[in-house]
Design an enzyme around this catalytic site. Structure first.
Site, short mmCIF file in Angstrom:
data_model
loop_
_atom_site.label_atom_id
_atom_site.label_comp_id
_atom_site.label_asym_id
_atom_site.label_seq_id
_atom_site.Cartn_x
_atom_site.Cartn_y
_atom_site.Cartn_z
N LYS A 1 0.99 15.74 -4.00
CA LYS A 1 0.63 15.32 -2.64
C LYS A 1 1.05 16.43 -1.68
O LYS A 1 2.23 16.60 -1.39
CB LYS A 1 1.32 14.00 -2.25
CG LYS A 1 0.60 13.39 -1.07
CD LYS A 1 1.46 12.68 -0.07
CE LYS A 1 2.29 13.48 0.84
NZ LYS A 1 1.58 14.24 1.89
N GLU B 1 18.98 22.15 11.60
CA GLU B 1 17.90 23.03 11.17
C GLU B 1 16.79 23.01 12.23
O GLU B 1 16.22 21.96 12.51
CB GLU B 1 17.33 22.52 9.84
CG GLU B 1 16.23 23.41 9.31
CD GLU B 1 15.69 22.92 7.97
OE1 GLU B 1 15.39 21.72 7.85
OE2 GLU B 1 15.57 23.74 7.05
N GLU C 1 14.54 19.26 -2.86
CA GLU C 1 14.76 20.56 -2.21
C GLU C 1 14.62 20.31 -0.71
O GLU C 1 13.51 20.06 -0.23
CB GLU C 1 13.72 21.59 -2.66
CG GLU C 1 13.76 21.94 -4.13
CD GLU C 1 14.95 22.80 -4.53
OE1 GLU C 1 15.78 23.13 -3.67
OE2 GLU C 1 15.04 23.12 -5.72
N CYS D 1 13.18 27.17 4.63
CA CYS D 1 14.42 26.44 4.38
C CYS D 1 15.59 27.39 4.15
O CYS D 1 16.73 26.98 4.29
CB CYS D 1 14.24 25.51 3.18
SG CYS D 1 13.57 26.37 1.77
P1 NAD Z 1 8.82 16.20 5.61
O1 NAD Z 1 10.01 15.63 4.95
O2 NAD Z 1 8.36 15.60 6.88
O3 NAD Z 1 7.55 16.17 4.65
C1 NAD Z 1 7.58 16.72 3.37
C2 NAD Z 1 6.56 15.99 2.50
O4 NAD Z 1 6.99 14.64 2.34
C3 NAD Z 1 5.16 15.92 3.10
O5 NAD Z 1 4.20 16.03 2.06
C4 NAD Z 1 5.12 14.52 3.70
O6 NAD Z 1 3.82 14.00 3.79
C5 NAD Z 1 5.93 13.76 2.69
N1 NAD Z 1 6.51 12.51 3.20
C6 NAD Z 1 6.81 12.19 4.48
N2 NAD Z 1 7.28 10.94 4.55
C7 NAD Z 1 7.30 10.45 3.28
C8 NAD Z 1 7.70 9.22 2.70
N3 NAD Z 1 8.19 8.22 3.44
N4 NAD Z 1 7.59 9.07 1.36
C9 NAD Z 1 7.12 10.08 0.60
N5 NAD Z 1 6.71 11.27 1.09
C10 NAD Z 1 6.81 11.46 2.42
O7 NAD Z 1 9.16 17.73 5.77
P2 NAD Z 1 8.26 18.85 6.44
O8 NAD Z 1 8.48 18.80 7.88
O9 NAD Z 1 6.87 18.80 5.93
O10 NAD Z 1 8.91 20.16 5.78
C11 NAD Z 1 9.93 20.83 6.37
C12 NAD Z 1 11.24 20.55 5.65
O11 NAD Z 1 11.18 20.97 4.28
C13 NAD Z 1 12.37 21.33 6.24
O12 NAD Z 1 13.48 20.50 6.43
C14 NAD Z 1 12.68 22.38 5.18
O13 NAD Z 1 13.97 22.88 5.18
C15 NAD Z 1 12.34 21.67 3.93
N6 NAD Z 1 12.07 22.64 2.86
C16 NAD Z 1 12.98 22.78 1.84
C17 NAD Z 1 12.75 23.69 0.84
C18 NAD Z 1 13.72 23.87 -0.30
O14 NAD Z 1 13.31 24.40 -1.30
N7 NAD Z 1 14.95 23.42 -0.18
C19 NAD Z 1 11.62 24.46 0.86
C20 NAD Z 1 10.72 24.31 1.91
C21 NAD Z 1 10.96 23.38 2.89
#
Ligand code: NAD
Length: 467
Positions: free
Chosen positions: A165, A366, A240, A274
């Site tokens: 997804k 962040e 992650e 991240c």
């Molecule tokens: P997000 O948590 O809003 O969304 C991430 C994913 O989760 C999306 O596909 C979203 O549709 C899905 N999602 C949202 N709500 C959900 C739910 N209730 N149930 C299941 N899935 C759901 O994050 P974002 O804003 O898209 O991404 C940015 C974040 O990702 C930042 O905090 C960043 O640090 C983190 N990140 C971490 C890494 C790592 O490897 N540690 C890498 C890249 C990004």
């Protein structure tokens, strides 16, 4: 769950994909409902049984063909990433190349996914690494292609099926990868991409009893919900999550090199990384010199059209993200500000804030944008205390010429990925993941496939039947 989410669980809806550099609509794609997820899990389970039964060499061969298909479409995938995510073209090419390399690397692991033979008396004891079944990969928008592949490639190589997804804003490269997988000969249903809203399609994957593992990359807040919901089914979960990584510069370091490298360590991908080194900690005796050098280095960063080969930094992903970043870069704080285009697009200039309270929001949360703080420290002990003064623990850098100090500080900083005199953090053949609230589990590296298996222990008696 909002009323809209409830409606979307059952009724068709669409996602609009915008070009973040122009705000033009790039595409509209159907969003997945809970019923779509149910149907995808049935298809995936069927495909997985056949896939796991293939000879390992055959699975490896098909994954290598998938890697070749990605390589042959590298420029197309990169251009798509520029359009839907605003990534600068050089980075986007690297990202598509990362998918290819990861598929190749994972393919090399298929025939090497060996168990162990453990000495016992009265028989033979062996461990077998069996696939989990259907794996759900939930990806964020900041690195849509690589992060999708970090979960998908090793999961497939270990004999699983994958339902990916992608994030709402960036489904296009993922959809194209699924087409390429089919063209390369991967069985129908083995790798499916379901764009959709997180609380609808993502949540349906997390709550589905037919999905054995969730690989989630995203915010810490949503990651915690995924873990809580997954645990109700004792689902395997890798998280992650976010980061607030330190870039620690000691006075004995090559200050010119540290200052030259500091801007792109937090501006790469417009800070939507991240691992971004957004807390620049500088020993007080080198603080003024470092800032003197940092100013011109920040101003030299070219912000603009991501399709232009000369651009260093593109736009933020969305209006929502732009508002969020603005809320941190509080007016009135001292600092260094670069330039960004005006007009359409989600632009924010490179920004470094000084004189910030180490407990201020911008210093501990962040931002996920091109904003860093510079904080002074007196000695090694204070540097470590400041570096660890965060709930996160993903990455960090240590600049020093003293090898003993480099090792001491590397051991003292509670984070999963550190680099000395550099800002490197992610290689597909080394492990990646976070301490503390930056995540659970590791991706990539030599153990990547094992994370998608269950270990079964089998004892075979060598005693003859009782006479
Ligand atoms: P997000 O948590 O809003 O969304 C991430 C994913 O989760 C999306 O596909 C979203 O549709 C899905 N999602 C949202 N709500 C959900 C739910 N209730 N149930 C299941 N899935 C759901 O994050 P974002 O804003 O898209 O991404 C940015 C974040 O990702 C930042 O905090 C960043 O640090 C983190 N990140 C971490 C890494 C790592 O490897 N540690 C890498 C890249 C990004």
């Amino acid at each position: 769950m909002s009323d809209e989410d409830k409606r979307e669980r059952e009724h068709a809806y669409e996602l609009e994909v915008l070009n973040p550099a122009t705000e033009e609509v790039v595409a509209t794609v159907p969003g997945a409902t809970a019923a779509d997820v149910d149907a995808a899990v049935v298809r995936a389970a069927r495909a997985q049984t056949r896939w796991a039964a293939l000879a390992p060499g055959e699975r490896a061969r098909l994954l290598r063909r998938f890697a070749v298909a990605v390589d042959e479409h590298l420029e197309e995938l990169a251009r798509l990433e520029v359009r839907e995510a605003g990534h600068v073209i050089g980075n986007a090419r690297w990202e598509a190349g990362n998918v290819r390399d990861l598929l190749d690397y994972a393919a090399g692991g298929v025939e090497r996914l060996t168990g162990r033979q453990i000495p016992v008396s009265g028989g033979l004891d062996v461990t077998i690494l069996e696939p989990l079944g259907v794996v759900g990969v939930i990806a964020p928008w900041n690195f849509p292609m690589p992060i999708a592949a970090w979960g998908t490639a090793p999961a497939l190589a270990a004999g699983n099926a994958v339902i990916l997804k992608p994030a709402e804003t960036t489904p296009l490269t993922a959809l194209r990868l699924a087409e390429l997988a089919l063209e390369a000969g991967l069985p129908e249903g083995l790798f499916q991409v379901l764009p959709g809203h997180g609380p609808v399609a993502g949540n349906a994957l997390v709550e589905h009893p037919g999905v054995a593992k969730i690989v989630f990359t995203g915010s810490t807040a949503v990651g915690k919900q995924v873990l809580a919901k997954g645990s109700a089914l004792l689902k395997r979960v890798t998280l992650e999550l976010g980061g607030k990584s330190p870039n620690i510069v000691f006075a004995d370091a090559d200050i010119e090199a540290a200052a030259a490298a500091a801007p792109m360590a937090f501006l790469d991908n417009s800070g939507q990384d991240c691992c971004a080194r957004t807390r620049i900690l500088v020993q007080r005796s080198a603080y003024d010199r470092f800032l003197e050098l940092l100013g011109p280095a920040i101003e030299a960063v070219t912000v603009g059209d991501p399709a232009d080969e000369k651009t260093d930094m593109g736009p933020l992903i969305s209006q929502v993200q732009l508002e969020r970043v603005r809320s941190y870069a509080t007016d009135g704080l001292e600092g260094i500000r670069g330039k960004a285009p005006e007009g359409p697009g989600f632009w924010f200039p490179p920004t470094v804030l000084t004189g910030v309270d180490p407990h201020a929001r911008v210093a501990v949360e962040e931002v996920f944008g091109p904003v860093a703080v510079v904080l002074p420290f007196e000695d090694e002990a204070e540097a470590v205390t400041l570096a660890n003064a965060t709930d996160y623990g993903l990455s960090g850098s240590i600049w020093t010429r003293d090898i003993g100090r480099a090792l001491r500080v590397s051991q003292a900083v509670r984070a999963g990925n550190l680099s000395v005199n550099s800002h490197s953090s992610v290689r597909y053949w080394t492990p990646f993941g976070g301490f503390k609230q930056s995540g659970i589990g590791r991706e990539l590296g030599p153990e990547a496939l094992t994370a998608f298996t269950e270990t079964k222990n089998v004892f075979i008696s060598t005693e003859g039947p009782a006479q």
